[in-house]
Design an enzyme around this catalytic site. Structure first.
Site, PDB file in Angstrom:
ATOM      1  N   HIS A 102       0.834  -1.202   0.000  1.00 58.62           N
ATOM      2  CA  HIS A 102       0.000   0.000   0.000  1.00 58.62           C
ATOM      3  C   HIS A 102       0.868   1.252   0.000  1.00 58.62           C
ATOM      4  O   HIS A 102       0.616   2.195  -0.757  1.00 58.62           O
ATOM      5  CB  HIS A 102      -0.921  -0.010   1.217  1.00 58.62           C
ATOM      6  CG  HIS A 102      -1.718   1.244   1.386  1.00 58.62           C
ATOM      7  ND1 HIS A 102      -2.945   1.447   0.774  1.00 58.62           N
ATOM      8  CD2 HIS A 102      -1.460   2.388   2.082  1.00 58.62           C
ATOM      9  CE1 HIS A 102      -3.399   2.641   1.083  1.00 58.62           C
ATOM     10  NE2 HIS A 102      -2.522   3.239   1.878  1.00 58.62           N
ATOM     11  N   GLU A 103       1.894   1.260   0.854  1.00 60.79           N
ATOM     12  CA  GLU A 103       2.782   2.425   0.900  1.00 60.79           C
ATOM     13  C   GLU A 103       3.563   2.558  -0.395  1.00 60.79           C
ATOM     14  O   GLU A 103       3.816   3.675  -0.868  1.00 60.79           O
ATOM     15  CB  GLU A 103       3.725   2.323   2.094  1.00 60.79           C
ATOM     16  CG  GLU A 103       3.029   2.296   3.449  1.00 60.79           C
ATOM     17  CD  GLU A 103       2.052   3.441   3.637  1.00 60.79           C
ATOM     18  OE1 GLU A 103       2.308   4.542   3.114  1.00 60.79           O
ATOM     19  OE2 GLU A 103       1.015   3.239   4.298  1.00 60.79           O
ATOM     20  N   HIS A 106       1.636   4.462  -2.835  1.00 63.72           N
ATOM     21  CA  HIS A 106       1.777   5.920  -2.743  1.00 63.72           C
ATOM     22  C   HIS A 106       3.015   6.399  -3.506  1.00 63.72           C
ATOM     23  O   HIS A 106       2.999   7.478  -4.117  1.00 63.72           O
ATOM     24  CB  HIS A 106       1.879   6.352  -1.281  1.00 63.72           C
ATOM     25  CG  HIS A 106       0.585   6.274  -0.531  1.00 63.72           C
ATOM     26  ND1 HIS A 106      -0.581   6.835  -1.003  1.00 63.72           N
ATOM     27  CD2 HIS A 106       0.279   5.710   0.662  1.00 63.72           C
ATOM     28  CE1 HIS A 106      -1.559   6.616  -0.129  1.00 63.72           C
ATOM     29  NE2 HIS A 106      -1.063   5.934   0.882  1.00 63.72           N
ATOM     30  N   HIS A 110       3.048   9.066  -6.594  1.00 65.14           N
ATOM     31  CA  HIS A 110       3.948  10.221  -6.656  1.00 65.14           C
ATOM     32  C   HIS A 110       4.713  10.234  -7.970  1.00 65.14           C
ATOM     33  O   HIS A 110       4.842  11.276  -8.624  1.00 65.14           O
ATOM     34  CB  HIS A 110       4.918  10.167  -5.469  1.00 65.14           C
ATOM     35  CG  HIS A 110       5.749  11.402  -5.325  1.00 65.14           C
ATOM     36  ND1 HIS A 110       6.981  11.409  -4.721  1.00 65.14           N
ATOM     37  CD2 HIS A 110       5.532  12.685  -5.718  1.00 65.14           C
ATOM     38  CE1 HIS A 110       7.479  12.632  -4.737  1.00 65.14           C
ATOM     39  NE2 HIS A 110       6.621  13.423  -5.333  1.00 65.14           N
TER      40      HIS A 110
END
Length: 231
Positions: A102-103, A106, A110
């Site tokens: 999940h991270e 991100h 980006h």
């Protein structure tokens, strides 16, 4: 002098949001604990998986580091660091791999310039200032009976509500990217993948609960201001 916070009916507006928040916290805790006991067949730790996932996506300029705490995992776009918590970094569990992916989602947002993430990142300084000033302005406005100050506080708090709403598509999209990467990379399969989906769905509900609480708190401020105006 007006002190509505100790004996007014508007507290009732927060009860549904509080119940939803408690339910969301219980669900994410219980779901994470359940799947933190299920070891992924790949045998990779969350840190190893995150590094491999990012490299597979041609992302080599983001470091993966460990950070103290439990479920304090996050991506720091300013310093280009993906930080995994003590409960995640060295774990080979389905839950840990889901959270790490999940991270990593991100990070991919980006890289791709994903609109809602860019908007949320740009809004952080303004929202922080607004959050710190909203309640003082609102309270002082009530005490001195000056409506412009009351509604200035409400307007600033509304920025926090908007931020919470912008966060929703960011988090849901990161989970979507995570699950796709976990499946395509073969890091999780079958029941493992379904377990990771449950973990990420439970985590997403905490953001829904947070947005709901912010909305109800905003409605409460409007109700207090409206009641004060009629008095």
């Amino acid at each position: 002098m007006y002190f509505p916070f100790f004996y007014d009916w508007t507290y009732a507006l927060l009860i549904p949001a509080l119940l939803v928040s408690l339910w969301a916290q219980f669900r994410v805790s219980s779901t994470f604990n359940r799947y933190s006991k299920v070891r992924a067949a790949s045998g990779l730790t969350a840190t190893q998986m995150a590094e491999q996932l990012l490299h597979a996506e041609n992302v080599y300029d983001v470091a993966v580091e460990r950070v103290h705490g439990n479920l304090t995992d996050h991506y720091d776009p300013k310093n280009m660091v993906l930080r995994l918590s003590d409960s995640t970094a060295n774990s080979t569990s389905v839950a840990a791999l889901g959270v790490a992916a999940h991270e990593a989602g991100h990070v991919l947002q980006h890289r791709d310039g994903y609109g809602p993430l860019m908007l949320r990142t740009a809004a952080v300084p303004v929202v922080n200032i607004g959050s710190n000033l909203s309640w003082p302005l609102f309270l002082v406005g009530l005490i001195v009976s000056w409506e412009p100050l009351v509604y200035a506080g409400i307007a600033l708090f509304a920025l926090a509500v908007l931020f919470a709403l912008i966060t929703l598509p960011v988090e849901f999209n990161a989970s979507k990217r995570a699950l796709a990467a976990l499946e395509s990379g073969g890091y999780l399969q079958g029941e493992e993948l379904r377990g990771a989906r449950k973990v990420l769905s439970a985590a997403a509900m905490t953001y829904v609960a947070s947005a709901f609480m912010a909305i109800m708190q905003l409605l409460r401020l409007l109700a207090i201001a409206g009641s004060r105006r009629r008095d």
